[in-house]
Design an enzyme around this catalytic site. Structure first.
Site, PDB file in Angstrom:
ATOM      1  N   ARG A  34       0.822  -1.214   0.000  1.00 33.18           N
ATOM      2  CA  ARG A  34       0.000   0.000   0.000  1.00 33.18           C
ATOM      3  C   ARG A  34       0.857   1.265   0.000  1.00 33.18           C
ATOM      4  NH1 ARG A  34      -4.591  -2.493   3.944  1.00 33.18           N
ATOM      5  NH2 ARG A  34      -5.891  -3.265   2.266  1.00 33.18           N
ATOM      6  N   LYS A 217     -19.243 -17.846  -0.624  1.00 33.39           N
ATOM      7  CA  LYS A 217     -20.706 -17.750  -0.576  1.00 33.39           C
ATOM      8  C   LYS A 217     -21.280 -16.957  -1.736  1.00 33.39           C
ATOM      9  CE  LYS A 217     -20.930 -17.709   4.441  1.00 33.39           C
ATOM     10  NZ  LYS A 217     -21.136 -16.831   5.582  1.00 33.39           N
ATOM     11  N   GLY A 373      -9.271  -9.674  -2.231  1.00 35.25           N
ATOM     12  CA  GLY A 373      -8.070 -10.207  -1.578  1.00 35.25           C
ATOM     13  C   GLY A 373      -7.673 -11.603  -1.981  1.00 35.25           C
ATOM     14  N   GLY A 396     -13.508  -4.207  -0.817  1.00 40.95           N
ATOM     15  CA  GLY A 396     -14.898  -3.730  -0.809  1.00 40.95           C
ATOM     16  C   GLY A 396     -15.157  -2.641  -1.832  1.00 40.95           C
TER      17      GLY A 396
HETATM   18  P1  AMP Z   1     -14.653 -14.889  -0.269  1.00 39.58           P
HETATM   19  O1  AMP Z   1     -14.091 -14.087   0.859  1.00 39.58           O
HETATM   20  O2  AMP Z   1     -16.120 -15.063  -0.235  1.00 39.58           O
HETATM   21  O3  AMP Z   1     -14.133 -14.450  -1.621  1.00 39.58           O
HETATM   22  O4  AMP Z   1     -14.116 -16.363  -0.024  1.00 39.58           O
HETATM   23  C1  AMP Z   1     -12.777 -16.723  -0.109  1.00 39.58           C
HETATM   24  C2  AMP Z   1     -12.602 -18.025   0.603  1.00 39.58           C
HETATM   25  O5  AMP Z   1     -13.458 -18.990   0.033  1.00 39.58           O
HETATM   26  C3  AMP Z   1     -11.218 -18.614   0.519  1.00 39.58           C
HETATM   27  O6  AMP Z   1     -10.610 -18.529   1.771  1.00 39.58           O
HETATM   28  C4  AMP Z   1     -11.451 -20.069   0.083  1.00 39.58           C
HETATM   29  O7  AMP Z   1     -10.717 -20.981   0.867  1.00 39.58           O
HETATM   30  C5  AMP Z   1     -12.921 -20.243   0.336  1.00 39.58           C
HETATM   31  N1  AMP Z   1     -13.480 -21.311  -0.488  1.00 39.58           N
HETATM   32  C6  AMP Z   1     -13.387 -21.485  -1.818  1.00 39.58           C
HETATM   33  N2  AMP Z   1     -13.966 -22.628  -2.204  1.00 39.58           N
HETATM   34  C7  AMP Z   1     -14.459 -23.207  -1.100  1.00 39.58           C
HETATM   35  C8  AMP Z   1     -15.152 -24.416  -0.850  1.00 39.58           C
HETATM   36  N3  AMP Z   1     -15.467 -25.242  -1.836  1.00 39.58           N
HETATM   37  N4  AMP Z   1     -15.493 -24.701   0.428  1.00 39.58           N
HETATM   38  C9  AMP Z   1     -15.171 -23.863   1.422  1.00 39.58           C
HETATM   39  N5  AMP Z   1     -14.521 -22.693   1.246  1.00 39.58           N
HETATM   40  C10 AMP Z   1     -14.165 -22.374  -0.005  1.00 39.58           C
END
Ligand code: AMP
Length: 416
Positions: A34, A217, A373, A396
């Site tokens: 940064r 999610k 990230g 964000g």
């Molecule tokens: P996000 O912050 O929603 O972009 O999620 C990122 C996180 O999603 C990472 O730390 C990944 O390890 C997790 N992730 C990706 N695929 C899966 C999965 N199939 N099951 C559980 N976690 C996951």
């Protein structure tokens, strides 16, 4: 006004940067990305004969002084990065004396803005349910204006180079701009680059356009998915959200991460993609583990036929092939969120396949923007950072911009 047009000679510029850098327990910076990101702007102003007042937040001190989050800790590394001795004002709301001493070519850094609750403008110590909350909020907004006005009084012009906080209407990121006319406020180089990157993705699309949305999610990505649905040719949905889609279509997902309250939403997305002619790519097969760990036993199966006791942790070989196909022919690519639990080396193949396909498409002339990230971490993990077009510094802020929201930090300067 733009930073290249403005004449900084003999002027004091107050610059909002994002120096919210990670520190170890001894206060040493563990990642200075940064700081390096803001250098072109800061050096330009000094080179043009201006004086710099640097302001930033660090961490979440919640409106209270907290020595662990003092910007004093980074004065030395910032001095070294700039090649100029940086002086320090320990109270950002009472820095008139230090500011008065500033000469062209000199640099003053203000203490953490968030030591004052006025920076974020949210009332502290009062619950949202409290009947007095609205009055407290109003009072704090008035105090926020006063705080922003004080910061503005230090300088002749305002530069915002903190993309990471551009989605917040804070005193230093947006409100302060009200105290400068259009000729005396501008975006810094990093902000300009970020804004142009989003512009390329949303309004300057070369087709085919493939977006890859992964992560854990669907609920946190739904705003972006909705906006992208009107723009993309191919939409790859991968990572943990695969299993919400699989279950919504009647599949069995074992212990996989799954949002049971989003099953209808998943069906709606599938329907909307069909109606809009978007090629929706969701992985048919998965690499599953018998526990959430790198050393889990593995099986490969259909994403909707996962046995009890197993969970989908990565994209299977067929899925990887389908993802790569939708990515390699693209001319515009957006990637947010990994295609599996890439932190575990044994479940990183899906994310690697995505990263490599994005790099290959970029080699062949596609514009690729990587943001959020975890996908940035993926690109670094696979050493492909030099083979993508742009890696955003904003989490964000980037996501909100891609959702089509106007960022307060940008609007405050551009007047949109
Ligand atoms: P996000 O912050 O929603 O972009 O999620 C990122 C996180 O999603 C990472 O730390 C990944 O390890 C997790 N992730 C990706 N695929 C899966 C999965 N199939 N099951 C559980 N976690 C996951």
């Amino acid at each position: 006004m733009t930073i290249d047009q403005f004449d900084f000679a003999g002027k004091k510029a107050i610059v909002r940067v994002d120096f919210n850098v990670p520190l170890d327990e001894n206060g040493n910076i563990t990642d200075d990305t940064r700081i390096r990101g803001a250098l072109p702007t800061l050096k330009h102003i000094l080179d043009k004969g201006g004086a710099l007042i640097i302001m930033s937040h660090m961490g979440k001190p919640k409106g209270k002084v907290n020595a662990k989050m003092s910007l004093k800790q980074i004065v030395k590394p910032v001095s070294e990065a700039l090649g100029v001795e940086v002086s320090f004002a320990p109270d950002c709301a009472n820095a008139e004396k230090e500011v008065a001493l500033l000469k062209p070519g000199q640099v003053l850094m203000l203490e953490n803005l968030r030591f004052y609750p006025e920076e974020e403008g949210k009332p502290v110590g009062i619950d949202k349910e409290d009947p007095a909350y609205e009055a407290a909020k109003k009072e704090m907004k008035a105090r926020q204006k006063g705080f922003a006005q004080t910061l503005a009084s230090y300088a002749d012009c305002y530069v915002n180079d903190a993309f990471g906080t551009a989605h917040r209407r804070h005193a230093s990121t947006a409100v302060i701009a009200d105290y400068f006319d259009a000729d005396h406020k501008m975006l810094g180089y990093l902000m300009e680059k970020e804004v142009n990157a989003v512009e390329n993705i949303l309004n300057n699309i070369k087709r085919p356009f493939t977006a890859i949305m992964g992560g854990s999610k669907v609920s946190t990505k739904i705003g972006i998915i909705e906006n992208l649905m009107n723009k993309v040719d191919n939409l790859i949905l991968c990572g943990g959200m695969t299993y919400t889609f699989a279950k919504a279509q009647g599949g069995h997902v074992g212990n996989s991460i799954c949002e049971d309250d989003k099953l209808q939403l998943a069906l709606d997305i599938i329907k909307e993609a069909k109606e809009k002619g978007v090629n929706l790519v969701i992985g048919h097969d998965s690499v599953c583990g018998d526990k959430f760990a790198n050393d889990a036993q593995q099986i490969v199966c259909e994403s909707g036929e996962i046995p009890e006791g197993w969970e989908g942790l990565d994209a299977g070989p067929e899925s990887r092939k389908a993802f790569a196909e939708a990515i390699k022919g693209a001319k515009t690519i957006l990637w947010n969120g990994p295609a599996g639990v890439f932190e575990f080396d044994n479940f990183a193949a899906g994310s690697r396949a995505v990263a490599e396909a994005v790099a290959e498409a970029t080699d062949n002339g596609a514009y690729s923007l990587i943001g959020g990230g975890d996908s940035v971490a993926c690109v670094h993990k696979f050493g492909l950072e030099d083979r993508v077009s742009y890696i955003s510094t904003g989490g964000g802020a980037l996501l909100e911009a891609i959702e089509g929201k106007v960022l307060p930090g940008v609007a405050a300067i551009k007047g949109e």
